[in-house]
Motif scaffolding. Structure first.
Motif, short mmCIF file in Angstrom:
data_model
loop_
_atom_site.label_atom_id
_atom_site.label_comp_id
_atom_site.label_asym_id
_atom_site.label_seq_id
_atom_site.Cartn_x
_atom_site.Cartn_y
_atom_site.Cartn_z
N PHE A 24 0.85 -1.19 0.00
CA PHE A 24 0.00 0.00 0.00
C PHE A 24 0.89 1.24 0.00
O PHE A 24 1.78 1.35 0.83
N GLU A 26 0.37 5.23 0.25
CA GLU A 26 -0.55 6.34 0.49
C GLU A 26 0.23 7.65 0.45
O GLU A 26 1.41 7.70 0.84
N MET A 28 0.97 9.92 2.41
CA MET A 28 0.95 10.12 3.85
C MET A 28 2.39 10.14 4.34
O MET A 28 3.19 9.27 3.96
N GLY A 70 -6.25 4.75 1.55
CA GLY A 70 -6.06 5.42 2.80
C GLY A 70 -6.93 6.67 2.96
O GLY A 70 -7.69 7.10 2.09
N ASN A 71 -6.83 7.19 4.17
CA ASN A 71 -7.63 8.36 4.52
C ASN A 71 -7.43 9.49 3.52
O ASN A 71 -8.33 10.29 3.27
N TRP A 96 -4.33 14.12 6.79
CA TRP A 96 -3.11 14.13 7.63
C TRP A 96 -2.60 15.54 7.88
O TRP A 96 -1.48 15.71 8.31
N ASN A 171 -12.56 4.50 1.00
CA ASN A 171 -11.69 3.96 2.03
C ASN A 171 -12.30 4.15 3.41
O ASN A 171 -12.71 5.27 3.75
N GLU A 172 -12.38 3.09 4.18
CA GLU A 172 -12.81 3.15 5.59
C GLU A 172 -13.96 4.12 5.82
O GLU A 172 -13.90 4.98 6.70
N TRP A 177 -13.27 9.20 11.63
CA TRP A 177 -12.12 10.04 11.29
C TRP A 177 -12.05 10.33 9.78
O TRP A 177 -11.27 11.16 9.35
N TYR A 243 -4.99 -3.46 12.30
CA TYR A 243 -3.65 -3.12 12.80
C TYR A 243 -3.52 -3.68 14.21
O TYR A 243 -4.46 -3.61 15.00
N GLU A 291 -5.63 -3.52 4.12
CA GLU A 291 -4.69 -2.85 5.05
C GLU A 291 -4.50 -3.79 6.24
O GLU A 291 -5.48 -4.15 6.91
N TRP A 295 1.01 -1.79 14.10
CA TRP A 295 1.07 -0.32 14.18
C TRP A 295 0.83 0.06 15.63
O TRP A 295 -0.24 -0.23 16.18
N ALA A 347 0.18 -2.56 5.06
CA ALA A 347 0.18 -1.11 5.10
C ALA A 347 1.28 -0.65 6.05
O ALA A 347 1.27 -1.06 7.19
N GLN A 348 2.19 0.19 5.52
CA GLN A 348 2.31 0.62 4.13
C GLN A 348 3.64 0.11 3.58
O GLN A 348 4.26 -0.72 4.24
N ILE A 353 4.74 3.05 8.81
CA ILE A 353 4.50 1.66 9.28
C ILE A 353 4.88 0.66 8.18
O ILE A 353 4.04 -0.06 7.64
O1 AHR Z 1 -2.39 3.20 6.92
C1 AHR Z 1 -2.67 4.31 7.72
C2 AHR Z 1 -4.16 4.64 7.77
O2 AHR Z 1 -4.82 3.62 8.46
C3 AHR Z 1 -4.89 4.71 6.45
O3 AHR Z 1 -4.81 5.95 5.85
C4 AHR Z 1 -6.30 4.43 6.84
O4 AHR Z 1 -7.04 3.84 5.80
C5 AHR Z 1 -6.17 3.56 8.05
O5 AHR Z 1 -6.97 4.02 9.09
#
Ligand code: AHR
Length: 505
Positions: A24, A26, A28, A70-71, A96, A171-172, A177, A243, A291, A295, A347-348, A353
Motif C-alpha cells: 500500500f 498512500e 501520507m 487510505g484516509n 493528515w 476507504n474506511e 475520522w 492493525y 490494510e 502499528w 500497510a504501508q 508503518i
Molecule cells: O495506513 C494508515 C491509515 O490507516 C490509512 O490511511 C487508513 O485507511 C487507516 O486508518
C-alpha cells in the motif's frame, strides 16, 4: 513443549493467490515523498523515483500496490496530480493535515508500479466526492481515446490505457475520522451507484466495497451486511483492515494477533455468505484484506493535533523481532484463508508503518518485518495445505488459550524436478521453545528418502526487542535454523518468539 505437524496434499485450502502479497502506497508522511519518490536523491531515475527503494520493493516480492490512500483518498482531487508538474497545485490534505505538492499523481504512480513490476490497485474518493469523479478517473486511466478524459491522458504522455483492473470504492467509510464519513446505508447507496456507473465504462472491473476498519468497530457485521445487501451484484470483494499492537504492554495477546485476523475473516465470510443465502445466490464475495500490519497506534495522538507540514515524519514505527513474528503469523493466516481472501495489502510500503525505511538523500534499509514478508512471498508456491497441528496452548487475555504454533504450508508439484514443500512456523510463546516433529513423507506423497531439506531459515534473537536501524540495518536477519531430517521425519527446535521458513524438495 512438543509439537507434531502432519501435512497431506489431500487437505488443500486452494492455490496460493499472488495478490496476497500486496502492499500500500498512500500520500501520507514520507511514503511517497522521500520514500518511493525523491528526484534530488543520487539514486533517482529520470522520473524522480528512487532506484534503491525500487530494488528493495522488487526483492520484497510485492505483487499489487493500493494507491493513493487510505484516509488521504477521501479528500483527494485526482485532477491535481496529472499534467505538467510545474502546473500542479499545492493543496492542504485534510486527512493528515499535510501540504500536498501533487508532484506524484496517477500517471506517475502507474509508471512507477509498472517499472517495479507490481499491479496498481486504485481507490476512488467517496468521501468528499462521488460517482462522477470516480467515473472520470476511471476514464482517464482506462478509456480509449476519443473522449475528454482518455484524450487528456494521451496529451499527458500516456497514449496507451493504464488498464487498472482493481478499484476500491472509497476507504474506511465506516470510520468517524474519515473525510465524508457515512452511515452504512449512506455508503451502501453511493457505493452502489458508483459501482453501477463504473461498470457502464467497463463491465469486467474488479470492485472492492468498503468493509470495516477493524473487527472492533461498533458497526462491524451490520456494516458488511447492509453494504452487501445493496452492492452484492455489483462488487467482487469486500475490504477488511486490521492493525495490531501490544495494548497496555500485553505482549502475549499481541503475539496471538493472528487470532483476531482469523476470526475477522471468518465473520466477514459468514456475513457475505448470509447475504448470498438470503438472495438465493451462489456468488461468493471475496475478502480484500487491503490494510494490515503492526502499528503502535497508542503512541499516535490522532490527525487533528498534527502541525501542517510537507512530507512529515508520520507513524514511522521501528519494528522489532516480536513484530516480525506477528507479521509472519498474519501472513500464514492470510494463506490459510486463500479460498476466500483474494487480496491483502500490508500497510504501508515505505517509511509509514513500513518494511522499507529511507533517509532523505541517503540510505534505505529493511526493517525486521521485511524478512518474513519477503520469504513468504518468494517461497509460498502452488497449493496451500491445511496442516494438522498438535501443540501446547498459550493463555492470552484477549483471545483465551491459543495454539503456541501458527503453521501454514505450500506444496508445488508443477515443476520439472519434483515437488517443493515449504512450511512456515511462528512460535508465539515468549518463554517456551517448541520441539517440532514433522512427518514429511505423507506431505509430499513421495517414497521414503525421496526428498531433501533445502533450507531452514529462522528469525529470532536473544533480545526480542532487537531492531534494524540505519546504523545497524542487518542486526535482525533470517539465519540458518538447524532443522534435521532422519528417515521420513523432520525435527527442529523453534526458540521462543521465533518465525521459520523450512523448505524441502
Ligand atoms: O495506513 C494508515 C491509515 O490507516 C490509512 O490511511 C487508513 O485507511 C487507516 O486508518
Amino acid at each position: 513443549g512438543r509439537a507434531t505437524v502432519r501435512l497431506d496434499p489431500a487437505f488443500a485450502v486452494g492455490p496460493v493467490r499472488p495478490r496476497l502479497f500486496g502492499s500500500f502506497v498512500e500520500h501520507m508522511g514520507r511514503c511517497v515523498y522521500t520514500g518511493i519518490y525523491e528526484p534530488s536523491h543520487p539514486d533517482a531515475d529520470e522520473l524522480g523515483f528512487r532506484t534503491d527503494v525500487a530494488h528493495l520493493v522488487r526483492e520484497l516480492g510485492v505483487t499489487v500496490v493500493r494507491y493513493p490512500g487510505g484516509n488521504f483518498v477521501s479528500n483527494y482531487r485526482w485532477e491535481d496530480g496529472v499534467g505538467a508538474k510545474a502546473d500542479r497545485p499545492t493543496q492542504l490534505d485534510l486527512a493528515w493535515r499535510s501540504v500536498e505538492t501533487n508532484q506524484v499523481g496517477t500517471d506517475d504512480f502507474v509508471d512507477w508500479a509498472r517499472s517495479v513490476g507490481v499491479e496498481p490497485m486504485m481507490a476512488v474518493n467517496l468521501g468528499t466526492r462521488g460517482p462522477s469523479e470516480a467515473v472520470e478517473l476511471l476514464l482517464y486511466c482506462n478509456g480509449d481515446p476519443g473522449t475528454q478524459w482518455p484524450d487528456r491522458r494521451a496529451q499527458n504522455g500516456h497514449v496507451e490505457p493504464h488498464d487498472v483492473r482493481v478499484w476500491c470504492l472509497g476507504n474506511e467509510m465506516d470510520g468517524p475520522w474519515q473525510m465524508g464519513h457515512k452511515t452504512a446505508e449512506e455508503y451502501a447507496r453511493v457505493a452502489e451507484e458508483t459501482a453501477r456507473a463504473m461498470r457502464r465504462v467497463d463491465r469486467d472491473l474488479e470492485l472492492v466495497a468498503c468493509g470495516s476498519s477493524s473487527r472492533g468497530m461498533p458497526t462491524f457485521g451490520t456494516w458488511e451486511r447492509v453494504v452487501l445487501e445493496r452492492c452484492f451484484d455489483l462488487v467482487d470483494h469486500v475490504s477488511a483492515h486490521a492493525y495490531y499492537e501490544p495494548l497496555d504492554g500485553d505482549v502475549d495477546s499481541f503475539l496471538a494477533s493472528a487470532e483476531d485476523m482469523n476470526r475477522f475473516i471468518q465473520s466477514v465470510v459468514a456475513t457475505a455468505d448470509h447475504v448470498a443465502a438470503v438472495r438465493g445466490s451462489d456468488k461468493r464475495i471475496m475478502v480484500s484484506f487491503d490494510e494490515w500490519n503492526v502499528w503502535r497506534q497508542q503512541g499516535f495522538d490522532g490527525e487533528s493535533s498534527l502541525a501542517v507540514r510537507e512530507a512529515p515524519e508520520l507513524i514511522e514505527d521501528v519494528y522489532d523481532v516480536t513484530d516480525a513474528v506477528v507479521v509472519g503469523s498474519l501472513l500464514a493466516t492470510l494463506l490459510q484463508h486463500a479460498d476466500r481472501v483474494s487480496m491483502a495489502c500490508q500497510a504501508q510500503l515505505v517509511n509509514v508503518i513500513a518494511p522499507i525505511m529511507t533517509e532523505p538523500g541517503g540510505a534505505s534499509w529493511r526493517q525486521t518485518i521485511y524478512h518474513p514478508f519477503a520469504l513468504t512471498a518468494r517461497y509460498a508456491r502452488g497449493m496451500v495445505l491445511r496442516p494438522a497441528v498438535v501443540c501446547d496452548r498459550v493463555d492470552t487475555a484477549a483471545y483465551g488459550p491459543v495454539d503456541q504454533l501458527v503453521v501454514t504450508a505450500t506444496l508445488d508439484d508443477t515443476g520439472e524436478g519434483g515437488a517443493d514443500l515449504t512450511v512456515f512456523f511462528a512460535n508465539r510463546s515468549r518463554t517456551e521453545p517448541v520441539e517440532l516433529t514433522l512427518d514429511v513423507a505423507a506431505a509430499v506423497g513421495a517414497a521414503p528418502g525421496d526428498w531433501t531439506l533445502v533450507e531452514h531459515l529462522a528469525l529470532y534473537d536473544d533480545d526480542p526487542t532487537a531492531t534494524n536501524t540505519r546504523l545497524e540495518p542487518d542486526r535482525v536477519v533470517p539465519r540458518p535454523g538447524g532443522a534435521r531430517t532422519e528417515g521420513d521425519t523432520l525435527t527442529a527446535t523453534l526458540p521462543p518468539t521465533s518465525w521459520h521458513c523450512i523448505r524441502l524438495t
